[in-house]
Design an enzyme around this catalytic site. Structure first.
Site, PDB file in Angstrom:
ATOM      1  N   HIS A 391      -0.483   1.297  -8.479  1.00 13.33           N
ATOM      2  CA  HIS A 391      -0.876   1.524  -7.087  1.00 13.33           C
ATOM      3  C   HIS A 391       0.337   1.884  -6.227  1.00 13.33           C
ATOM      4  O   HIS A 391       0.335   2.901  -5.521  1.00 13.33           O
ATOM      5  CB  HIS A 391      -1.554   0.252  -6.572  1.00 13.33           C
ATOM      6  CG  HIS A 391      -2.000   0.298  -5.149  1.00 13.33           C
ATOM      7  ND1 HIS A 391      -3.319   0.414  -4.787  1.00 13.33           N
ATOM      8  CD2 HIS A 391      -1.320   0.212  -3.987  1.00 13.33           C
ATOM      9  CE1 HIS A 391      -3.425   0.433  -3.471  1.00 13.33           C
ATOM     10  NE2 HIS A 391      -2.213   0.294  -2.953  1.00 13.33           N
ATOM     11  N   GLU A 392       1.364   1.063  -6.290  1.00 13.48           N
ATOM     12  CA  GLU A 392       2.531   1.291  -5.434  1.00 13.48           C
ATOM     13  C   GLU A 392       3.311   2.540  -5.838  1.00 13.48           C
ATOM     14  O   GLU A 392       3.880   3.224  -4.979  1.00 13.48           O
ATOM     15  CB  GLU A 392       3.448   0.057  -5.441  1.00 13.48           C
ATOM     16  CG  GLU A 392       2.796  -1.221  -4.912  1.00 13.48           C
ATOM     17  CD  GLU A 392       2.219  -1.091  -3.515  1.00 13.48           C
ATOM     18  OE1 GLU A 392       2.633  -0.177  -2.757  1.00 13.48           O
ATOM     19  OE2 GLU A 392       1.330  -1.887  -3.166  1.00 13.48           O
ATOM     20  N   HIS A 395       1.741   5.439  -4.107  1.00 10.44           N
ATOM     21  CA  HIS A 395       2.311   5.576  -2.758  1.00 10.44           C
ATOM     22  C   HIS A 395       3.683   6.245  -2.822  1.00 10.44           C
ATOM     23  O   HIS A 395       4.008   7.139  -2.033  1.00 10.44           O
ATOM     24  CB  HIS A 395       2.499   4.193  -2.124  1.00 10.44           C
ATOM     25  CG  HIS A 395       1.259   3.571  -1.589  1.00 10.44           C
ATOM     26  ND1 HIS A 395       0.396   4.206  -0.725  1.00 10.44           N
ATOM     27  CD2 HIS A 395       0.750   2.319  -1.755  1.00 10.44           C
ATOM     28  CE1 HIS A 395      -0.586   3.390  -0.400  1.00 10.44           C
ATOM     29  NE2 HIS A 395      -0.399   2.243  -1.021  1.00 10.44           N
ATOM     30  N   HIS A 398       3.591   9.928  -3.571  1.00  6.56           N
ATOM     31  CA  HIS A 398       3.048  10.596  -2.381  1.00  6.56           C
ATOM     32  C   HIS A 398       4.171  10.804  -1.359  1.00  6.56           C
ATOM     33  O   HIS A 398       4.366  11.914  -0.826  1.00  6.56           O
ATOM     34  CB  HIS A 398       1.927   9.739  -1.800  1.00  6.56           C
ATOM     35  CG  HIS A 398       1.108  10.411  -0.745  1.00  6.56           C
ATOM     36  ND1 HIS A 398       0.068   9.775  -0.104  1.00  6.56           N
ATOM     37  CD2 HIS A 398       1.159  11.645  -0.202  1.00  6.56           C
ATOM     38  CE1 HIS A 398      -0.477  10.603   0.777  1.00  6.56           C
ATOM     39  NE2 HIS A 398       0.174  11.743   0.739  1.00  6.56           N
TER      40      HIS A 398
END
Length: 601
Positions: A391-392, A395, A398
């Site tokens: 998940h991180e 980020h 991105h």
């Protein structure tokens, strides 16, 4: 009795498992030198007041300088905040955070003339500026985004006053963070054999995932007992947050603070309200999930300390960090070699602060510094920790792609799209793991985790969003947000979302006190919308391959160069429609069907 496991000090962590904070500033002294540069630039920028409309050259000079200062601000803020999070007890970096915030507020006040002056330029004049000075095209979107909120911008004097209040407005979040992460302590949790387990916000979920129900219950009761003993204090902190949002929204002539918050990122309020409405229409599936969990755990009563433990025994195992990285790398093969190359760079170049230490901020996050992202983890070796890492890193990549593609004023993507990239990684990881196993028990274990993601992200975060919406409305109506009022509303929502098969423990009514996102300005609904968008995108990527990946990487590289709704439309998802949420919840129902079939075989 077994020895109590101790949380290590920061100095005991292997340097290879700490983020490379020196890539930002090698020493504190270098940080202070840049802080002085911002102070000097504040005076320089203030001199532009009253002159932005004079000529295209003057406007370009101002925008060029403010862009340079914003880059410095980002580096300064990242360094002191990341260092403070390494050990929240360290007053050195608390002080640096305070110094940075004071300088930042002073800069905001000194440049508060920007918005009203940009708004005062006529469309015709601005068009002539673009024609006369082609370099202004770099800032067209930035200027448009200021001008679109014209009706909510005040006079220069009023704007300066609101900007000067920025440090005070941040007080509830600052106070809460110090209270919850640095000052608040918890009694050790005790397992069924009498062994003690250090309890913190960082270890709480790991305790709740344990198969030992005695340990889960002990951790649950002890955590909320500590919060409950300060319930009036923490209620006052949250009420102050709601009041400051209300003050700024009213000052800027919005209908309410939710509208003001969403307008900052150019997201229609209908998206927020449609999410709640669509989830309400699908609560039957959540109630069905609760009934299935109660049945599979074989308990007479299902309590809130039973909702994180895996439903399948004998499958859960510790996942070493090295293995987690390798699995995530392989799972992201669906996004192509270029994406994997960036992911590998992040793992090998110490973007990640891996393990918990005494005083370290709880939870996980990614901070998108321009030098490279910084990812905070409290990795525990669970399947959930592996998904959190994926998940991180979503980020992080991105941020990396947006920073590499966009100019600094357009690189920082808005919150609404932030959770899409992270959750798409999770969805792809889940599909990868499901595709690798033929064992029915392991498949049921993974589907259980997938179901829990839906429960925790789509349903639970929507419940948080509804709580935030409702307490904002209460405050606007003049109701005092006491601990009893907050707890009563939170309990009511839990009853509605979890249904009749869940025992509503008294302690859960205090859960609002441990949710830091309530200080993030109507943030949480975007976890649910982002999850829905990510499910749609991950399925398109797996189905269509290269063309979908190209659109998705374009989205990741977009920063805030377009509105968030338009960025997602470019990737193939329309979040103004309830369809993505409905589709995601349809998948949740299908997963429930498969889970029920697997456990009956």
């Amino acid at each position: 009795m077994a020895e109590t496991k101790m949380i290590p000090q920061r100095s005991q962590i292997d340097p290879a498992d700490k983020w490379a904070i020196e890539d930002l500033y090698a020493t504190d002294e270098l940080w202070y030198q840049d802080l002085e540069k911002v102070k000097a630039a504040t005076e320089s920028l203030a001199a532009y007041a009253g002159h932005l409309s004079e000529s295209p050259a003057k406007l370009l000079a101002y925008l060029t300088e403010i862009e340079e200062v914003n880059v410095l601000d980002e580096d300064l803020g990242n360094y002191c905040q990341r260092k403070a999070d390494e050990d929240t007890r360290d007053s050195t970096y608390q002080a640096m955070q305070g110094q940075f915030m004071s300088v930042f507020v002073a800069l905001s006040a000194a440049t508060s003339f920007e918005t009203p002056e940009v708004l005062a330029i006529s469309d015709e004049t601005l068009d002539s500026f673009y024609a006369a000075e082609p370099k202004l095209e770099r800032y067209r979107r930035y200027l448009w985004n200021i001008r679109r909120r014209k009706e909510h911008v005040l006079s220069p004097a009023e704007e300066k006053l609101l900007a000067a209040a920025g440090e005070m407005a941040n007080a509830p979040d600052t106070i809460y963070s110090l209270f919850a992460d640095a000052d608040l302590t918890f009694e050790d949790a005790v397992d069924s054999e009498g062994n003690k387990h250090p309890l913190s916000q960082g270890t709480f979920v790991a305790c709740e995932e344990s198969s030992d129900r005695v340990l889960r219950k002990s951790a649950f009761e002890n955590l909320y007992a500590s919060f409950g003993s300060y319930k009036n204090t923490v209620a006052a902190i949250l009420a102050s947050q709601v009041k400051q949002l209300q003050f700024f929204s009213e000052a800027r002539k919005y209908n309410d603070s939710m509208e003001a918050s969403l307008d900052a990122t150019n997201v229609p309020t209908s998206v927020y309200l449609n999410l709640i409405d669509t989830v309400h229409k699908n609560l039957d599936k959540m109630h069905r999930y609760v009934r299935l969990r109660k049945k599979l755990l074989g308990v007479d009563e299902l309590h809130f300390y039973d909702i994180y433990t895996p439903l399948m025994e004998g499958v859960d195992r510790k996942i070493p960090y090295a293995e987690a990285k390798e699995t995530i790398y392989n799972a992201m093969g669906a996004l192509g070699a270029d994406y994997q190359k960036i992911l590998k760079e992040g793992f090998e170049s110490r973007w990640v602060d891996v393990y918990q230490n005494e005083g370290k901020r709880s939870g996980a996050y990614s901070a998108g510094a321009r030098v490279h992202p910084f990812v905070l983890m409290n990795y525990t070796g669970t399947l959930d920790s592996q998904f959190t890492l994926a998940h991180e890193m979503g980020h992080a990549i991105h941020s990396y792609l947006s920073n590499k593609t966009q100019n600094p004023l357009d690189a920082d993507y808005v919150i609404f799209v932030a959770e899409v990239a992270s959750t798409c990684n999770e969805a792809l990881l889940m599909e990868y793991l499901l595709g690798k196993t033929t064992d029915k028990k392991e498949r049921a274990y993974l589907i259980n985790h997938f179901l829990d993601q839906f429960k925790g992200t789509l349903y639970r975060q929507t419940m948080f969003a509804e709580f935030e919406l409702n307490i904002g409305r209460m405050a606007k109506e003049g109701k005092t947000l006491t601990a009893d009022v907050l707890s009563a509303e939170y309990r009511r929502l839990n009853e509605m979302y979890y249904g009749p098969d869940m025992v509503i423990d008294d302690e859960i009514a205090m859960e609002w006190a441990r949710i830091p996102h309530f200080y993030y300005n109507y943030y949480v609904f975007q976890y649910a919308t982002g999850y829905s968008a990510a499910i749609a995108l991950s399925r398109r990527i797996l189905k269509e391959g290269e063309s979908a990946v190209k659109d998705y990487l374009g989205f990741l590289s977009g920063g805030c160069s377009k509105s968030p709704i338009d960025l997602l439309k470019g990737a193939g998802v329309d979040m103004t429609s309830p369809e993505p949420v409905n589709q995601a919840l349809q998948l949740f129902g299908e997963l429930l069907d498969e889970m029920e079939a697997l456990v009956q075989e």
